[in-house]
Design a protein around this motif. Structure first.
Motif, PDB file in Angstrom:
ATOM      1  N   THR A  43       0.848  -1.195   0.000  1.00 49.59           N
ATOM      2  CA  THR A  43       0.000   0.000   0.000  1.00 49.59           C
ATOM      3  C   THR A  43       0.884   1.245   0.000  1.00 49.59           C
ATOM      4  OG1 THR A  43      -0.104   0.103   2.419  1.00 49.59           O
ATOM      5  CG2 THR A  43      -1.809  -1.170   1.311  1.00 49.59           C
ATOM      6  N   ARG A  44       0.341   2.302  -0.566  1.00 49.27           N
ATOM      7  CA  ARG A  44       1.008   3.612  -0.511  1.00 49.27           C
ATOM      8  C   ARG A  44      -0.051   4.680  -0.752  1.00 49.27           C
ATOM      9  NH1 ARG A  44       0.893   5.292  -5.644  1.00 49.27           N
ATOM     10  NH2 ARG A  44       1.382   3.864  -7.365  1.00 49.27           N
ATOM     11  N   SER A  45       0.309   5.942  -0.492  1.00 52.88           N
ATOM     12  CA  SER A  45      -0.591   7.045  -0.813  1.00 52.88           C
ATOM     13  C   SER A  45      -0.779   7.112  -2.320  1.00 52.88           C
ATOM     14  CB  SER A  45       0.004   8.374  -0.336  1.00 52.88           C
ATOM     15  OG  SER A  45       0.090   8.378   1.066  1.00 52.88           O
ATOM     16  N   ALA A  46      -1.992   7.468  -2.740  1.00 52.95           N
ATOM     17  CA  ALA A  46      -2.263   7.610  -4.172  1.00 52.95           C
ATOM     18  C   ALA A  46      -1.569   8.857  -4.716  1.00 52.95           C
ATOM     19  CB  ALA A  46      -3.756   7.696  -4.407  1.00 52.95           C
ATOM     20  N   THR A  47      -1.254   8.820  -6.011  1.00 58.44           N
ATOM     21  CA  THR A  47      -0.735   9.988  -6.723  1.00 58.44           C
ATOM     22  C   THR A  47      -1.630  10.218  -7.935  1.00 58.44           C
ATOM     23  OG1 THR A  47       0.693   8.807  -8.280  1.00 58.44           O
ATOM     24  CG2 THR A  47       1.605   9.275  -6.081  1.00 58.44           C
ATOM     25  N   VAL A  48      -1.372  11.313  -8.610  1.00 58.12           N
ATOM     26  CA  VAL A  48      -2.197  11.639  -9.774  1.00 58.12           C
ATOM     27  C   VAL A  48      -2.086  10.554 -10.843  1.00 58.12           C
ATOM     28  CG1 VAL A  48      -0.450  13.049 -10.939  1.00 58.12           C
ATOM     29  CG2 VAL A  48      -2.899  13.582 -11.228  1.00 58.12           C
ATOM     30  N   ARG A  49      -0.957   9.857 -10.885  1.00 57.51           N
ATOM     31  CA  ARG A  49      -0.780   8.788 -11.881  1.00 57.51           C
ATOM     32  C   ARG A  49      -1.762   7.634 -11.660  1.00 57.51           C
ATOM     33  NH1 ARG A  49       2.005   4.002 -13.161  1.00 57.51           N
ATOM     34  NH2 ARG A  49       2.502   3.510 -11.003  1.00 57.51           N
ATOM     35  N   ASP A  50      -2.246   7.466 -10.417  1.00 59.18           N
ATOM     36  CA  ASP A  50      -3.157   6.356 -10.103  1.00 59.18           C
ATOM     37  C   ASP A  50      -4.605   6.658 -10.482  1.00 59.18           C
ATOM     38  OD1 ASP A  50      -1.123   4.795  -8.747  1.00 59.18           O
ATOM     39  OD2 ASP A  50      -1.298   6.238  -7.097  1.00 59.18           O
ATOM     40  N   LEU A  51      -4.927   7.908 -10.731  1.00 58.17           N
ATOM     41  CA  LEU A  51      -6.346   8.265 -10.862  1.00 58.17           C
ATOM     42  C   LEU A  51      -7.065   7.544 -12.011  1.00 58.17           C
ATOM     43  CD1 LEU A  51      -6.374  12.047  -9.861  1.00 58.17           C
ATOM     44  CD2 LEU A  51      -6.608   9.996  -8.438  1.00 58.17           C
ATOM     45  N   PRO A  52      -6.452   7.376 -13.186  1.00 57.16           N
ATOM     46  CA  PRO A  52      -7.170   6.623 -14.226  1.00 57.16           C
ATOM     47  C   PRO A  52      -7.490   5.184 -13.808  1.00 57.16           C
ATOM     48  CG  PRO A  52      -5.410   7.914 -15.217  1.00 57.16           C
ATOM     49  CD  PRO A  52      -5.214   7.996 -13.724  1.00 57.16           C
ATOM     50  N   PRO A 110     -18.351   8.776 -12.034  1.00 58.76           N
ATOM     51  CA  PRO A 110     -17.886  10.163 -11.944  1.00 58.76           C
ATOM     52  C   PRO A 110     -16.665  10.375 -12.838  1.00 58.76           C
ATOM     53  CG  PRO A 110     -17.247   8.942  -9.979  1.00 58.76           C
ATOM     54  CD  PRO A 110     -18.061   8.003 -10.814  1.00 58.76           C
ATOM     55  N   ASP A 111     -16.393  11.644 -13.161  1.00 55.95           N
ATOM     56  CA  ASP A 111     -15.243  11.924 -14.033  1.00 55.95           C
ATOM     57  C   ASP A 111     -13.949  12.018 -13.204  1.00 55.95           C
ATOM     58  OD1 ASP A 111     -15.345  14.382 -12.781  1.00 55.95           O
ATOM     59  OD2 ASP A 111     -16.256  15.408 -14.477  1.00 55.95           O
ATOM     60  N   LEU A 112     -12.845  12.245 -13.897  1.00 54.96           N
ATOM     61  CA  LEU A 112     -11.542  12.264 -13.215  1.00 54.96           C
ATOM     62  C   LEU A 112     -11.438  13.409 -12.215  1.00 54.96           C
ATOM     63  CD1 LEU A 112      -8.690  11.350 -15.729  1.00 54.96           C
ATOM     64  CD2 LEU A 112      -9.465  10.082 -13.710  1.00 54.96           C
ATOM     65  N   ASP A 113     -12.168  14.508 -12.459  1.00 49.91           N
ATOM     66  CA  ASP A 113     -12.133  15.622 -11.504  1.00 49.91           C
ATOM     67  C   ASP A 113     -12.602  15.179 -10.111  1.00 49.91           C
ATOM     68  OD1 ASP A 113     -11.203  17.308 -13.398  1.00 49.91           O
ATOM     69  OD2 ASP A 113     -13.118  18.312 -13.773  1.00 49.91           O
ATOM     70  N   TYR A 114     -13.579  14.276 -10.085  1.00 50.96           N
ATOM     71  CA  TYR A 114     -14.083  13.742  -8.813  1.00 50.96           C
ATOM     72  C   TYR A 114     -12.930  13.094  -8.038  1.00 50.96           C
ATOM     73  CZ  TYR A 114     -16.693  10.396  -5.849  1.00 50.96           C
ATOM     74  OH  TYR A 114     -17.163   9.635  -4.813  1.00 50.96           O
ATOM     75  N   TRP A 115     -12.096  12.323  -8.758  1.00 49.20           N
ATOM     76  CA  TRP A 115     -10.993  11.616  -8.093  1.00 49.20           C
ATOM     77  C   TRP A 115      -9.870  12.582  -7.740  1.00 49.20           C
ATOM     78  CZ3 TRP A 115     -12.426   7.586  -5.824  1.00 49.20           C
ATOM     79  CH2 TRP A 115     -13.469   6.820  -6.351  1.00 49.20           C
ATOM     80  N   GLN A 116      -9.685  13.585  -8.587  1.00 50.26           N
ATOM     81  CA  GLN A 116      -8.685  14.602  -8.266  1.00 50.26           C
ATOM     82  C   GLN A 116      -9.071  15.306  -6.964  1.00 50.26           C
ATOM     83  OE1 GLN A 116      -5.757  15.416 -10.286  1.00 50.26           O
ATOM     84  NE2 GLN A 116      -5.264  16.263  -8.279  1.00 50.26           N
ATOM     85  N   THR A 117     -10.364  15.576  -6.786  1.00 46.77           N
ATOM     86  CA  THR A 117     -10.845  16.222  -5.565  1.00 46.77           C
ATOM     87  C   THR A 117     -10.573  15.342  -4.347  1.00 46.77           C
ATOM     88  OG1 THR A 117     -12.560  17.337  -6.817  1.00 46.77           O
ATOM     89  CG2 THR A 117     -12.885  17.217  -4.445  1.00 46.77           C
ATOM     90  N   ARG A 118     -10.781  14.034  -4.503  1.00 48.21           N
ATOM     91  CA  ARG A 118     -10.501  13.130  -3.378  1.00 48.21           C
ATOM     92  C   ARG A 118      -9.000  13.043  -3.087  1.00 48.21           C
ATOM     93  NH1 ARG A 118     -15.032  13.609  -4.073  1.00 48.21           N
ATOM     94  NH2 ARG A 118     -16.667  12.796  -2.721  1.00 48.21           N
ATOM     95  N   LEU A 119      -8.200  13.095  -4.133  1.00 55.43           N
ATOM     96  CA  LEU A 119      -6.743  13.103  -3.935  1.00 55.43           C
ATOM     97  C   LEU A 119      -6.304  14.379  -3.226  1.00 55.43           C
ATOM     98  CD1 LEU A 119      -4.018  11.667  -4.629  1.00 55.43           C
ATOM     99  CD2 LEU A 119      -3.975  13.051  -6.718  1.00 55.43           C
ATOM    100  N   ASP A 120      -6.929  15.486  -3.581  1.00 50.16           N
ATOM    101  CA  ASP A 120      -6.522  16.786  -3.036  1.00 50.16           C
ATOM    102  C   ASP A 120      -7.073  17.039  -1.635  1.00 50.16           C
ATOM    103  OD1 ASP A 120      -5.277  17.286  -5.406  1.00 50.16           O
ATOM    104  OD2 ASP A 120      -6.885  18.506  -6.234  1.00 50.16           O
ATOM    105  N   GLY A 121      -8.005  16.200  -1.147  1.00 49.14           N
ATOM    106  CA  GLY A 121      -8.739  16.409   0.098  1.00 49.14           C
ATOM    107  C   GLY A 121      -8.172  17.478   1.038  1.00 49.14           C
ATOM    108  N   GLN A 122      -8.950  18.462   1.352  1.00 48.60           N
ATOM    109  CA  GLN A 122      -8.472  19.599   2.145  1.00 48.60           C
ATOM    110  C   GLN A 122      -8.582  19.353   3.651  1.00 48.60           C
ATOM    111  OE1 GLN A 122      -7.041  22.269   0.561  1.00 48.60           O
ATOM    112  NE2 GLN A 122      -7.358  20.999  -1.239  1.00 48.60           N
ATOM    113  N   HIS A 123      -9.314  18.322   4.062  1.00 44.01           N
ATOM    114  CA  HIS A 123      -9.499  18.017   5.482  1.00 44.01           C
ATOM    115  C   HIS A 123      -8.362  17.090   5.941  1.00 44.01           C
ATOM    116  CE1 HIS A 123     -11.228  16.120   9.054  1.00 44.01           C
ATOM    117  NE2 HIS A 123     -12.138  17.070   9.079  1.00 44.01           N
ATOM    118  N   PRO A 124      -7.806  17.301   7.145  1.00 43.88           N
ATOM    119  CA  PRO A 124      -6.685  16.452   7.586  1.00 43.88           C
ATOM    120  C   PRO A 124      -7.046  14.972   7.688  1.00 43.88           C
ATOM    121  CG  PRO A 124      -7.386  17.974   9.336  1.00 43.88           C
ATOM    122  CD  PRO A 124      -8.107  18.386   8.092  1.00 43.88           C
ATOM    123  N   GLY A 125      -8.314  14.647   7.824  1.00 41.88           N
ATOM    124  CA  GLY A 125      -8.722  13.244   7.923  1.00 41.88           C
ATOM    125  C   GLY A 125      -9.057  12.602   6.593  1.00 41.88           C
TER     126      GLY A 125
END
Ligand code: COA
Length: 176
Positions: free
Chosen positions: A6-15, A37-52
């Motif tokens: 396991t590792r943190s996701a990166t933008v390369r994983d979104l597709p 949902p489109d890729l923007d949805y996943w980008q938003t989850r990757l970018d998550g602004q909440h510490p949790g």
């Protein structure tokens, strides 16, 4: 079991993440989404602004994502701030091999370290693998709703599961 980690996701994983979820949307009752949902949805989850909020992946030997798990808002009102909802989806080719039991505890541990108090998961029924995974990862079922979803012309029940994270020490083996 084949070699996954396991590792943190990166933008390369979104597709790959998007493809895994889109297949579930189109072919299963596991999610109440009706359109992928489109890729923007996943980008938003990757970018998550909440510490949790976290998006992590299980990857194979080639470092390609074979599954993902993420934490996100449970409900938007601010008193829910220390509660996050979780989700996990694996590619069909790797299910039933223990990848969920590796990936989900990694997410829960990451959430605990970042100060999340409690994790909540919604499981559409029936889903024996998901229900078992949640129990194995320390969740308790807190209730079931009857016929709250309608997909593919079927009524779908939904269970809520909860796991308290507040006293989870760093490095705790979540599975047990
Ligand atoms: C649900 C999911 C994440 C579980 O991950 P997994 O890697 O397949 O599960 P694991 O191999 O780690 O097994 C976890 C537990 O569930 C059990 N299990 C796995 N597949 C099962 C199945 N089809 N039926 C019953 N139990 C099952 C395992 O035996 C294990 O329990 P045990 O340790 O007591 O034996 C995965 O199957 C998946 O992505 N499913 C489709 C998407 C989905 O339903 N996501 C959850 C939405 S709430």
């Amino acid at each position: 079991m084949p070699d996954y980690r396991t590792r943190s996701a990166t933008v390369r994983d979104l597709p790959r993440i998007s493809a895994i979820y889109s297949h579930a949307v189109e072919h299963s009752l596991a999610t109440f989404d009706l359109e992928p949902p489109d890729l923007d949805y996943w980008q938003t989850r990757l970018d998550g602004q909440h510490p949790g909020d976290h998006l992590i992946v299980a990857v194979n030997d080639d470092d390609d994502a074979v599954g993902y798990a993420y934490s996100w808002s449970f409900r938007p009102r601010p008193a829910y701030d220390y509660t996050r909802e979780t989700s996990i989806y694996l590619d069909g080719s790797v299910r039933g091999q223990g990848v969920g039991l590796m990936l989900y505890p990694a997410l829960l541990q990451t959430m605990a370290v970042s100060g999340v108090h409690t994790a909540i998961a919604a499981v559409s029924l029936p889903n024996a693998a998901s229900e078992r995974l949640h129990v194995r990862c320390g969740f308790q079922k807190v209730g079931e709703f009857r016929e709250v979803g309608n997909k593919f012309d079927q009524w779908i029940d939904m269970a809520f599961y909860q796991r308290m994270l507040v006293n989870m020490p760093t490095g705790e083996a979540v599975v047990g």
